[in-house]
Each structure stands twice: as C-alpha cells, then as structure tokens.
Design a protein around this motif. Structure first.
Motif, PDB file in Angstrom:
ATOM      1  N   SER A  67       2.161  -4.152  -8.183  1.00  0.00           N
ATOM      2  CA  SER A  67       2.934  -2.950  -7.840  1.00  0.00           C
ATOM      3  C   SER A  67       3.014  -2.743  -6.331  1.00  0.00           C
ATOM      4  CB  SER A  67       2.304  -1.717  -8.498  1.00  0.00           C
ATOM      5  OG  SER A  67       0.960  -1.556  -8.074  1.00  0.00           O
ATOM      6  N   GLN A  68       2.031  -3.268  -5.601  1.00  0.00           N
ATOM      7  CA  GLN A  68       1.999  -3.075  -4.153  1.00  0.00           C
ATOM      8  C   GLN A  68       2.478  -4.308  -3.387  1.00  0.00           C
ATOM      9  OE1 GLN A  68      -2.015  -1.808  -3.278  1.00  0.00           O
ATOM     10  NE2 GLN A  68      -1.949  -0.266  -4.882  1.00  0.00           N
ATOM     11  N   PHE A  69       2.796  -5.367  -4.118  1.00  0.00           N
ATOM     12  CA  PHE A  69       3.209  -6.593  -3.435  1.00  0.00           C
ATOM     13  C   PHE A  69       4.469  -6.402  -2.587  1.00  0.00           C
ATOM     14  CE2 PHE A  69       5.894 -10.363  -3.269  1.00  0.00           C
ATOM     15  CZ  PHE A  69       5.075 -11.218  -2.533  1.00  0.00           C
ATOM     16  N   PRO A  70       5.531  -5.747  -3.081  1.00  0.00           N
ATOM     17  CA  PRO A  70       6.740  -5.633  -2.251  1.00  0.00           C
ATOM     18  C   PRO A  70       6.477  -4.959  -0.909  1.00  0.00           C
ATOM     19  CG  PRO A  70       7.246  -5.078  -4.527  1.00  0.00           C
ATOM     20  CD  PRO A  70       5.755  -5.183  -4.441  1.00  0.00           C
ATOM     21  N   SER A  71       5.717  -3.870  -0.897  1.00  0.00           N
ATOM     22  CA  SER A  71       5.457  -3.185   0.370  1.00  0.00           C
ATOM     23  C   SER A  71       4.546  -4.026   1.258  1.00  0.00           C
ATOM     24  CB  SER A  71       4.844  -1.807   0.119  1.00  0.00           C
ATOM     25  OG  SER A  71       3.629  -1.909  -0.602  1.00  0.00           O
ATOM     26  N   SER A  73      -0.081 -14.021  -0.302  1.00  0.00           N
ATOM     27  CA  SER A  73      -0.249 -14.537  -1.659  1.00  0.00           C
ATOM     28  C   SER A  73       0.300 -13.493  -2.613  1.00  0.00           C
ATOM     29  CB  SER A  73      -1.733 -14.790  -1.959  1.00  0.00           C
ATOM     30  OG  SER A  73      -2.429 -13.556  -2.079  1.00  0.00           O
ATOM     31  N   VAL A  74       0.379 -13.849  -3.888  1.00  0.00           N
ATOM     32  CA  VAL A  74       0.827 -12.885  -4.894  1.00  0.00           C
ATOM     33  C   VAL A  74      -0.074 -12.989  -6.115  1.00  0.00           C
ATOM     34  CG1 VAL A  74       2.579 -14.495  -5.817  1.00  0.00           C
ATOM     35  CG2 VAL A  74       2.775 -12.035  -6.260  1.00  0.00           C
ATOM     36  N   GLY A  75      -0.579 -11.829  -6.579  1.00  0.00           N
ATOM     37  CA  GLY A  75      -1.467 -11.849  -7.730  1.00  0.00           C
ATOM     38  C   GLY A  75      -2.084 -10.500  -8.021  1.00  0.00           C
ATOM     39  N   ILE A  76      -2.955 -10.484  -9.029  1.00  0.00           N
ATOM     40  CA  ILE A  76      -3.620  -9.266  -9.480  1.00  0.00           C
ATOM     41  C   ILE A  76      -5.127  -9.497  -9.490  1.00  0.00           C
ATOM     42  CG2 ILE A  76      -3.943  -7.648 -11.394  1.00  0.00           C
ATOM     43  CD1 ILE A  76      -1.113  -8.301 -12.287  1.00  0.00           C
ATOM     44  N   HIS A  77      -5.857  -8.630  -8.849  1.00  0.00           N
ATOM     45  CA  HIS A  77      -7.317  -8.705  -8.821  1.00  0.00           C
ATOM     46  C   HIS A  77      -7.864  -8.572 -10.238  1.00  0.00           C
ATOM     47  CE1 HIS A  77     -11.481  -7.657  -7.840  1.00  0.00           C
ATOM     48  NE2 HIS A  77     -11.239  -8.089  -6.618  1.00  0.00           N
ATOM     49  N   PRO A  78      -8.919  -9.324 -10.587  1.00  0.00           N
ATOM     50  CA  PRO A  78      -9.440  -9.249 -11.958  1.00  0.00           C
ATOM     51  C   PRO A  78      -9.861  -7.845 -12.396  1.00  0.00           C
ATOM     52  CG  PRO A  78     -10.938 -10.457 -10.514  1.00  0.00           C
ATOM     53  CD  PRO A  78      -9.647 -10.325  -9.786  1.00  0.00           C
ATOM     54  N   LEU A  79     -10.299  -7.004 -11.459  1.00  0.00           N
ATOM     55  CA  LEU A  79     -10.706  -5.650 -11.836  1.00  0.00           C
ATOM     56  C   LEU A  79      -9.516  -4.751 -12.153  1.00  0.00           C
ATOM     57  CD1 LEU A  79     -13.693  -5.029  -9.388  1.00  0.00           C
ATOM     58  CD2 LEU A  79     -13.750  -5.729 -11.791  1.00  0.00           C
ATOM     59  N   SER A  80      -8.320  -5.243 -11.896  1.00  0.00           N
ATOM     60  CA  SER A  80      -7.100  -4.504 -12.259  1.00  0.00           C
ATOM     61  C   SER A  80      -6.365  -5.147 -13.419  1.00  0.00           C
ATOM     62  CB  SER A  80      -6.156  -4.418 -11.049  1.00  0.00           C
ATOM     63  OG  SER A  80      -6.757  -3.741  -9.974  1.00  0.00           O
ATOM     64  N   GLN A 106      -0.538  -5.991 -16.022  1.00  0.00           N
ATOM     65  CA  GLN A 106      -0.308  -7.350 -16.515  1.00  0.00           C
ATOM     66  C   GLN A 106       0.854  -7.991 -15.759  1.00  0.00           C
ATOM     67  OE1 GLN A 106      -0.545  -4.741 -19.120  1.00  0.00           O
ATOM     68  NE2 GLN A 106      -2.743  -5.131 -18.931  1.00  0.00           N
ATOM     69  N   VAL A 107       0.885  -9.306 -15.803  1.00  0.00           N
ATOM     70  CA  VAL A 107       1.967 -10.038 -15.154  1.00  0.00           C
ATOM     71  C   VAL A 107       2.227 -11.300 -15.961  1.00  0.00           C
ATOM     72  CG1 VAL A 107       0.434 -11.375 -13.634  1.00  0.00           C
ATOM     73  CG2 VAL A 107       2.790 -10.910 -12.915  1.00  0.00           C
ATOM     74  N   SER A 108       3.471 -11.738 -15.939  1.00  0.00           N
ATOM     75  CA  SER A 108       3.837 -12.956 -16.656  1.00  0.00           C
ATOM     76  C   SER A 108       3.908 -14.129 -15.684  1.00  0.00           C
ATOM     77  CB  SER A 108       5.193 -12.785 -17.335  1.00  0.00           C
ATOM     78  OG  SER A 108       6.230 -12.702 -16.362  1.00  0.00           O
ATOM     79  N   VAL A 109       3.902 -15.322 -16.253  1.00  0.00           N
ATOM     80  CA  VAL A 109       4.067 -16.528 -15.433  1.00  0.00           C
ATOM     81  C   VAL A 109       5.384 -16.456 -14.668  1.00  0.00           C
ATOM     82  CG1 VAL A 109       4.456 -19.023 -15.532  1.00  0.00           C
ATOM     83  CG2 VAL A 109       2.631 -17.985 -16.914  1.00  0.00           C
ATOM     84  N   GLN A 110       6.439 -16.034 -15.340  1.00  0.00           N
ATOM     85  CA  GLN A 110       7.744 -15.986 -14.695  1.00  0.00           C
ATOM     86  C   GLN A 110       7.769 -14.989 -13.531  1.00  0.00           C
ATOM     87  OE1 GLN A 110      10.138 -18.171 -15.235  1.00  0.00           O
ATOM     88  NE2 GLN A 110      11.213 -17.249 -13.500  1.00  0.00           N
ATOM     89  N   GLU A 111       7.122 -13.841 -13.706  1.00  0.00           N
ATOM     90  CA  GLU A 111       7.093 -12.855 -12.617  1.00  0.00           C
ATOM     91  C   GLU A 111       6.370 -13.406 -11.392  1.00  0.00           C
ATOM     92  OE1 GLU A 111       6.882  -8.396 -14.372  1.00  0.00           O
ATOM     93  OE2 GLU A 111       5.358  -9.767 -15.170  1.00  0.00           O
ATOM     94  N   LEU A 112       5.259 -14.080 -11.616  1.00  0.00           N
ATOM     95  CA  LEU A 112       4.531 -14.663 -10.490  1.00  0.00           C
ATOM     96  C   LEU A 112       5.373 -15.722  -9.790  1.00  0.00           C
ATOM     97  CD1 LEU A 112       0.931 -14.997 -11.970  1.00  0.00           C
ATOM     98  CD2 LEU A 112       1.603 -13.575 -10.033  1.00  0.00           C
TER      99      LEU A 112
END
Length: 266
Positions: free
Chosen positions: A44-48, A62-69, A74-80
């Motif tokens: 959610s914060q990647f664009p900014s 980089s682009v991703g989600i920390h394990p504690l979040s 959630q995110v899909s392979v395609q979104e990444l």
C-alpha cells in the motif's frame, strides 16, 4: 564508496535536515555512501515510496510485504511482477518469516513468502529475506521455491553460522547491520569472522538499529560507515577493502542496478 544495501528512506526522521530529503541524502554522500537500496515493507505504501526515491538515480528500490504484515496485506505473483517492472526496482522483498513476534500467522507468512520467491524466480531478481526464529522453515522454503541462479540476501543477519553457511550454499549473501557493533553481539561478530567477505553486504536498516556510537539515535544511511568499520576490524582489513568488496558484492547480486550513474537528483 559505501552502499547501504537495506534502508527504509520513507520512514526516516528528516527533522534534523529541515524535512529536506535531498539534504539527508547529501549527508550520506558526504561520507562516501554512493548508493542505497530503499526496501519496501508494504504494498500500500510502495507507490509513495517509489515516487520519493525516483528522482535519485543511485537510490534503488525493492517491492514486497514484510512478514509481520502478511496476515493483513496479501499480494499476488502478478502484482509483484507488475510493480517490479519499474526501472529502479532491483529486488523482491522484504519478505520472509518472523516467528519471534507472531506465531499465529505462520501460514499467512509462509504463503506470502512463497509468492515472493516465485515472483523473484520468474523475474530473475534477488530476494531480500527477513528471518527471525524461523531458521529451518526459511531455508526449506528458499530451497523449495527460490531461484538459486538469482539468489538473494538474508538481511540484518542475527542467526547462526550454520544457517549462514546453508544460505551461502543456495547463492545467498549475508547482510550485517549496526547490531554487529552492539556490546551484547559477540556471537554475531563470531559469525562475521567466518563468512567470506566476498559474500557480505552492509546495511543500516534505517531508521532502526543505529550502530555504536550512535545507538539510541534514529538511524540513517550515513551510519553504514560504522558498520563497515566494524566488519573491517573483525576481518583485520582496511575499511577501504570492505567498502570496495561490499560494493562489488552489491552490484553482483543486484545486477539490475546501474553502477554508472550519480546519486544526485536529476
């Protein structure tokens, strides 16, 4: 030149710089910190985050989600894959497993970690892995779902020498932070001594974990020099050797990064 291979520039306290992001970068550049990798922990914060670093050619993302979040976001392979198409994105993550703070979200963490590993494999990008109290599961998932050719890094490493060696065997690098300078980190310093310098990265994880003698302050990229000095002392080499080798290591692992550009704003 030094490289801060893992920091969160969108979370820094810029008040010492009159809230001027460029001045903070210049303070790092003045200490010969030549490049930085700004690491994503929330989609959610990647664009900014990306817009913040976009004008600066040697600030990568980089682009991703920390394990504690992972349980909340959630995110899909395609979104990444779509987000990783941005020219300055050179890695997938921060992802991984953290059972120290959350044991009830293991399933969600593992699902998210697998998604990141698969995405990175398709893109042939390295993975930035956070691991805490999850040694065997982390290694098993990297082995099962990772791409050994593109590899990755275990960032802010605080685990065992055995885990580090297992990761090295899967084409992973080991990144050390300011924790190596802490008085109670003697076991970690022993690990540093055993890891080949050719497979080490340095980082701040700013704004967290400021190294000695800045411990207790908000961390920032310019303090990666103290991490490099600690590594140099432990290895019995000059800080210039550590700077050159860790820079070479960075560009070898994150080979999408362009080494031949300036850190300054366009």
């Amino acid at each position: 030149m030094f490289i801060d291979s893992h920091c969160h520039l969108d979370r820094l306290d810029l008040s010492p710089y009159d809230n001027n992001f460029s001045d903070m970068l210049q303070a790092a550049f003045d200490r010969k910190v030549d490049a930085m990798l700004c690491v994503s922990i929330a989609m959610s914060q990647f664009p900014s985050m990306y817009e913040l670093i976009k004008p600066y050619e040697k600030v990568f993302a980089s682009v991703g989600i920390h394990p504690l979040s992972a349980a909340e976001e959630q995110v899909s392979v395609q979104e990444l894959i779509e987000h990783a198409s941005q020219p300055r994105v050179i890695a997938i993550g921060e992802t991984g497993l953290d059972y120290y703070y959350q044991t009830d979200t293991k399933e969600a963490q593992q699902k998210s970690f697998e998604t990141h590993l698969v995405s990175a494999g398709e893109l042939k990008l390295p993975v930035i892995v956070h691991t805490r109290d999850a040694r065997q599961d982390t290694l098993d998932m990297i082995k099962a779902h990772g791409n050994q050719e593109s590899g990755g890094v275990l960032h802010c490493f605080t685990e065992s020498l055995d885990m580090a060696k297992a990761a090295l065997d899967m084409n992973y690098y080991i990144s050390f932070s300011g924790i190596t300078t802490f008085r109670n980190a003697s076991e970690l310093r022993d690990v540093v001594k055993e890891i080949p310098l050719e497979r080490i990265l340095i980082e701040t994880d700013a704004p967290y974990l400021a190294p000695v003698p800045h411990r207790g302050k908000k961390n920032e990229p310019k303090y990666v020099v103290e991490v490099a000095q600690c590594i140099a002392d432990l290895k019995g080499v000059s800080i210039d050797v550590v700077a050159q080798q860790t820079t070479d290591n960075f560009y070898r692992l994150f080979n999408k990064a362009d080494q031949n550009v300036s850190i300054s704003s366009n």
